[in-house]
Write a protein that holds these residues in place. Structure first.
Motif, PDB file in Angstrom:
ATOM      1  N   TYR A   1       0.812  -1.223   0.000  1.00  0.00           N
ATOM      2  CA  TYR A   1       0.000   0.000   0.000  1.00  0.00           C
ATOM      3  C   TYR A   1       0.844   1.272   0.000  1.00  0.00           C
ATOM      4  N   VAL A   2       1.837   1.272   0.889  1.00  0.00           N
ATOM      5  CA  VAL A   2       2.557   2.516   1.146  1.00  0.00           C
ATOM      6  C   VAL A   2       3.320   2.985  -0.089  1.00  0.00           C
ATOM      7  N   THR A   3       3.866   2.030  -0.843  1.00  0.00           N
ATOM      8  CA  THR A   3       4.777   2.410  -1.911  1.00  0.00           C
ATOM      9  C   THR A   3       4.190   2.198  -3.301  1.00  0.00           C
ATOM     10  N   SER A   4       2.868   1.971  -3.379  1.00  0.00           N
ATOM     11  CA  SER A   4       2.246   1.858  -4.703  1.00  0.00           C
ATOM     12  C   SER A   4       1.039   2.795  -4.747  1.00  0.00           C
ATOM     13  N   PRO A   5       0.599   3.175  -5.952  1.00  0.00           N
ATOM     14  CA  PRO A   5      -0.507   4.134  -6.042  1.00  0.00           C
ATOM     15  C   PRO A   5      -1.798   3.551  -5.489  1.00  0.00           C
ATOM     16  N   SER A   6      -2.688   4.425  -5.043  1.00  0.00           N
ATOM     17  CA  SER A   6      -3.948   3.931  -4.489  1.00  0.00           C
ATOM     18  C   SER A   6      -5.088   4.034  -5.497  1.00  0.00           C
ATOM     19  N   THR A   7      -4.869   4.767  -6.593  1.00  0.00           N
ATOM     20  CA  THR A   7      -5.955   4.920  -7.558  1.00  0.00           C
ATOM     21  C   THR A   7      -5.866   3.836  -8.631  1.00  0.00           C
ATOM     22  N   PRO A   8      -7.013   3.416  -9.189  1.00  0.00           N
ATOM     23  CA  PRO A   8      -7.009   2.339 -10.183  1.00  0.00           C
ATOM     24  C   PRO A   8      -6.064   2.601 -11.361  1.00  0.00           C
ATOM     25  N   TRP A   9      -6.110   3.792 -11.940  1.00  0.00           N
ATOM     26  CA  TRP A   9      -5.253   4.058 -13.094  1.00  0.00           C
ATOM     27  C   TRP A   9      -3.793   4.162 -12.695  1.00  0.00           C
ATOM     28  N   GLY A  10      -3.551   4.679 -11.501  1.00  0.00           N
ATOM     29  CA  GLY A  10      -2.187   4.719 -10.986  1.00  0.00           C
ATOM     30  C   GLY A  10      -1.608   3.323 -10.884  1.00  0.00           C
TER      31      GLY A  10
ATOM     32  N   LEU B   1      12.337   1.011  -8.543  1.00  0.00           N
ATOM     33  CA  LEU B   1      12.271   2.208  -9.382  1.00  0.00           C
ATOM     34  C   LEU B   1      10.852   2.786  -9.386  1.00  0.00           C
ATOM     35  N   MET B   2       9.867   1.898  -9.510  1.00  0.00           N
ATOM     36  CA  MET B   2       8.482   2.377  -9.532  1.00  0.00           C
ATOM     37  C   MET B   2       8.090   2.945  -8.164  1.00  0.00           C
ATOM     38  N   ASN B   3       8.645   2.376  -7.074  1.00  0.00           N
ATOM     39  CA  ASN B   3       8.410   2.929  -5.729  1.00  0.00           C
ATOM     40  C   ASN B   3       8.808   4.394  -5.689  1.00  0.00           C
ATOM     41  N   VAL B   4       9.970   4.674  -6.293  1.00  0.00           N
ATOM     42  CA  VAL B   4      10.485   6.036  -6.272  1.00  0.00           C
ATOM     43  C   VAL B   4       9.578   6.957  -7.093  1.00  0.00           C
ATOM     44  N   LEU B   5       9.039   6.415  -8.189  1.00  0.00           N
ATOM     45  CA  LEU B   5       8.161   7.223  -9.052  1.00  0.00           C
ATOM     46  C   LEU B   5       6.738   7.356  -8.494  1.00  0.00           C
ATOM     47  N   ASN B   6       6.426   6.508  -7.497  1.00  0.00           N
ATOM     48  CA  ASN B   6       5.051   6.410  -7.014  1.00  0.00           C
ATOM     49  C   ASN B   6       4.373   7.742  -6.672  1.00  0.00           C
ATOM     50  N   PRO B   7       5.052   8.642  -5.921  1.00  0.00           N
ATOM     51  CA  PRO B   7       4.374   9.902  -5.601  1.00  0.00           C
ATOM     52  C   PRO B   7       3.924  10.664  -6.850  1.00  0.00           C
ATOM     53  N   TYR B   8       4.724  10.574  -7.920  1.00  0.00           N
ATOM     54  CA  TYR B   8       4.364  11.272  -9.162  1.00  0.00           C
ATOM     55  C   TYR B   8       3.188  10.587  -9.842  1.00  0.00           C
ATOM     56  N   ILE B   9       3.227   9.244  -9.853  1.00  0.00           N
ATOM     57  CA  ILE B   9       2.119   8.520 -10.476  1.00  0.00           C
ATOM     58  C   ILE B   9       0.817   8.872  -9.754  1.00  0.00           C
ATOM     59  N   GLU B  10       0.875   8.911  -8.423  1.00  0.00           N
ATOM     60  CA  GLU B  10      -0.316   9.276  -7.634  1.00  0.00           C
ATOM     61  C   GLU B  10      -0.819  10.652  -8.034  1.00  0.00           C
ATOM     62  N   LYS B  11       0.121  11.547  -8.240  1.00  0.00           N
ATOM     63  CA  LYS B  11      -0.229  12.918  -8.553  1.00  0.00           C
ATOM     64  C   LYS B  11      -0.881  13.012  -9.938  1.00  0.00           C
ATOM     65  N   TRP B  12      -0.409  12.155 -10.853  1.00  0.00           N
ATOM     66  CA  TRP B  12      -0.946  12.208 -12.216  1.00  0.00           C
ATOM     67  C   TRP B  12      -2.319  11.576 -12.338  1.00  0.00           C
TER      68      TRP B  12
END
Lengths: 460, 307
Positions: B245-254, B285-296
């Protein structure tokens, strides 16, 4: 684009089925499955014994408090005007028992406001005011005026004066009148038993409303876990061209205004807007029943059906109680408590208001009183957020409560707005579903206040 | 009536779920893979599991004591991290190395960033990568007790050798304790899906992307593409580590973007990189990008358009 005329070819059939499926999928807002606990679903309302005293706060509605016109020592009958409406948005208050006015003094309401309240000592007779006669309705003005004088406000909980909702002096074009019989809160069955028991009042009210107000269509929305109410309302709809029943899935918060408008008509109410912005008026089923009753008898809103339930209540019941009856009397009528009481609520456990003590009165907009046990009242302690996303994914409106909480902590007004704080209807799905029990909806309420305060400051 | 009543803002009821219940579900879901690992690699794997779980719990307990934070060992997330790490280690790893890995995961990756919910990257994955770099643990993979092979399937695949799909599916191959038995991991993953602890997007997009890209790169050889998704840490990574949960997006598209991204990176490393395995690096690598994916990928607000 493409125009396929062959109605029965396989491709267009698939296309139609797909479109149907898509619209069905798109047609449902998120929410949570709350425990139903509708213990009183098959209990027709019983009239409680006459209380010794009733306390009538001057503010049982949204808008200006009513102005008391009685004096201490005055004799009143059931239905005697005790306080008149003040200004454009207000509602009169009528005596709910016959007896003597004992006092007019300030009381503290559960929303934190202090308002005057009229206390009446009952003479145990329940004599009806001789002036009470059914109103004569020949025009829209007559109808609106009658609803104004009836003292009826939104009985589902909001307490918004009903005549204002129907436009007041300004005629409205109402495409759809939505009768809200969703009743999605746990425990509460007062609306559904009213739909079963007072179908005639509802049908009479609908006939009058559709005749004099400019209403195209009436949709009665009921959750599918209330088969009796659905049956009763379908009977009403059968003989009326404009009226239909829409069975809704049992999902909390199905009865939210924006939710039920979307699920019955597919219309989206814009942020900050009202149902009338999309041509709808939403009225609770008990409110509609009360209108019907008033138009038939002329007896204003002096009593209402409430569900009395909760783990601490000995005999859960649907009770018809005079407005102003103390909760103590109501609980006593239901056999008292079988366990120590931890929390007492006006309304259901998802959106209800906790009261400081049980001497507070039944209000016009009290649809239930719930007494939770000490154990039920205790909620788990909050633990750190694990970013599971349950709050976002269960929010009917796609708000991000976790982001709002973070922005609120940082005093970030823009962040709160961007995450959708102003859209929040405070249904509480986020807090209910959160595995770490974060106070999410509670923070949303604070965030909304912070945004409002910031706007006021900006305007200065 | 003079009993004191509780006063609080609504809602007055709660669904009853809690962090420890979620973590317990993850532990239950990892049990098939754990049992399969012990059967395949023998009893030495039990030692590794015990050491990492205990080291993880003890280090979190001591850290919280030292910094005077509320004790969080009871939420079982340290157990999950320890267990996941063990399942990512070979059975023959020196136990002190396993302990160091667990302490690294808990203290450096999780506690120093603020404890549960605040870590940037997945502790178990990061510890696995750390150990790979520090001790070269992954290159000396353990092998099933009765195995004749001496290289992990991904190494063999890279060398162009054929690998039995049945062995891959049942896990009768070289590798880390819990990553080899695809069947057991699939059972655990389905359990998590049924219990609604995770959703389908990340595992499906992750594994699906690896499958499709492998198919393209292997010239549409289905059995080779199947070997690619059944070998290495893909199943344990896709079902248990990428869905953290913590390191992956919470939204379906994320989640979809996260899964596809992790799949692409995995394939790139596997086919063109120096390491035979890329799942850990991909998730990291995706963990690091996660905050951005969430934002998008925020959820669309209902009626959010201003009047």
């Amino acid at each position: 684009m493409y125009n396929i005329n062959l109605k029965n070819d396989v491709f267009s059939r698939i296309l139609i089925a797909f479109k149907k499926g898509m619209s069905k999928m798109a047609f449902k807002l998120h929410g949570v499955n709350v425990p139903h606990r509708k213990n009183t679903a098959n209990m027709p309302p019983v009239r409680m014994n006459i209380p010794k005293t009733v306390t009538l706060p001057m503010s049982m509605h949204i808008g200006a408090p009513a102005n008391p016109i009685v004096k201490v020592g005055d004799h009143v009958d059931v239905g005697t005007l005790v306080a008149e409406a003040v200004g454009a948005v207000s509602s009169p208050v009528y005596a709910s028992v016959s007896g003597t006015v004992k006092g007019i003094s300030d009381i503290l309401l559960s929303n934190g406001n202090t308002v005057p309240a009229v206390t009446i000592e009952s003479d145990g007779e329940m004599t009806v005011d001789s002036k009470i006669t059914p109103p004569t309705i020949n025009s829209r003005e007559d109808l609106i005026n009658a609803i104004r004088l009836s003292g009826i406000v939104g009985l589902g909980g909001a307490g918004f004066p009903t005549y204002v909702k129907f436009g007041g002096d300004k005629p409205l074009d109402i495409e759809e009148l939505i009768v809200n019989g969703a009743e999605c809160e746990p425990y509460i069955t007062s609306d559904s038993v009213t739909m079963t028991e007072s179908a005639e009042d509802i049908s009479y009210a609908l006939d009058m409303l559709t005749k004099y107000l400019n209403i195209n269509k009436v949709i009665i929305g009921i959750e599918k876990n209330k088969p009796e109410a659905i049956k009763s309302m379908e009977k009403v709809a059968e003989t009326r061209e404009k009226v239909s029943v829409k069975v809704l899935p049992s999902m909390y918060p199905q009865g939210g205004e924006k939710v039920i408008v979307y699920h019955t008509t597919g219309k989206k109410i814009p942020n900050g807007g009202l149902p009338i912005n999309v041509g709808c008026v939403v009225s609770n089923s008990s409110t509609v029943a009360a209108i019907g009753k008033y138009l038939k008898t002329g007896m204003p809103l002096v009593e209402r059906c409430i569900t009395v339930d909760g783990g601490a209540v000995k005999e859960p019941k649907n009770v018809i109680a005079p407005i102003g009856t103390s909760l103590n009397d109501v609980f006593e009528f239901c056999g008292g408590f079988k366990q120590e009481v931890g929390k007492v609520l006006y309304g259901g456990p998802m959106m209800g208001i906790a009261v400081p003590d049980t001497s507070v009165p039944v209000l016009k907009n009290t649809n239930a009183v719930i007494a939770l046990t000490e154990k039920e009242a205790k909620l788990p302690e909050p633990t750190p957020c694990i970013k599971c996303g349950a709050c976002v994914n269960h929010c009917p409106f796609g708000i991000n409560p976790a982001a709002i909480a973070k922005a609120y902590k940082n005093d970030d007004i823009e962040g709160m707005e961007k995450a959708g704080a102003t859209l929040c209807m405070e249904c509480g799905c986020c807090s209910f579903i959160c595995p770490t029990n974060r106070p999410l909806v509670q923070t949303n309420k604070l965030a909304k206040l912070a945004i409002r305060n910031a706007k006021v400051k900006e305007a200065k | 009536m003079d009993t004191k009543l509780h006063l609080s803002v609504s809602p007055h009821i709660h669904c009853g779920n809690s962090t420890s219940k979620v973590m317990l579900d993850v532990i239950i879901a990892l049990l098939p893979a754990t049992v399969a690992g012990v059967i395949i690699f023998g009893f030495s794997s039990i030692g590794v599991i015990a050491v990492t779980v205990l080291a993880a719990m003890i280090s979190e307990f001591i850290f919280n004591k030292i910094v005077k934070k509320k004790q969080t060992v009871g939420d079982l997330s340290a157990v999950v991290t320890g267990l996941l790490l063990a399942l990512n280690l070979p059975a023959n790893i020196p136990l002190w190395q396993a302990a160091v890995g667990a302490v690294f995961a808990i203290i450096i990756v999780k506690c120093l960033f603020g404890g549960i919910g605040n870590n940037l990257v997945n502790p178990a994955i990061t510890a696995r990568v750390f150990m790979l770099v520090a001790f070269g643990s992954m290159t000396k993979a353990a092998f099933p007790i009765d195995s004749a092979s001496s290289a992990t399937p991904l190494v063999e695949l890279a060398e162009g050798k054929a690998v039995s799909l049945t062995d891959l599916f049942l896990g009768n191959i070289g590798g880390a304790i819990g990553e080899t038995c695809a069947l057991a991991l699939l059972i655990g993953g389905i359990y998590l899906l049924v219990r609604k602890v995770i959703t389908w997007q990340i595992p499906l997009c992750f594994i699906g992307t690896v499958f499709v890209l492998s198919l393209l790169l292997e010239g549409f050889d289905f059995s080779l593409a199947l070997s690619q998704i059944l070998s290495g840490g893909l199943f344990i990574g896709a079902f248990f580590m990428a869905t953290d949960y913590v390191t992956s997006p919470s939204t379906p598209w994320g989640k979809v973007i996260f899964g596809i991204g992790a799949g692409i990176v995995t394939v790139l490393i596997r086919f063109y990189g120096n390491y035979p395995e890329g799942v850990s690096f991909a998730i990291l690598l995706m963990n690091v990008l996660n905050p951005y994916i969430e934002k998008w990928t925020p959820r669309k607000l209902f009626g959010g358009e201003k009047k």
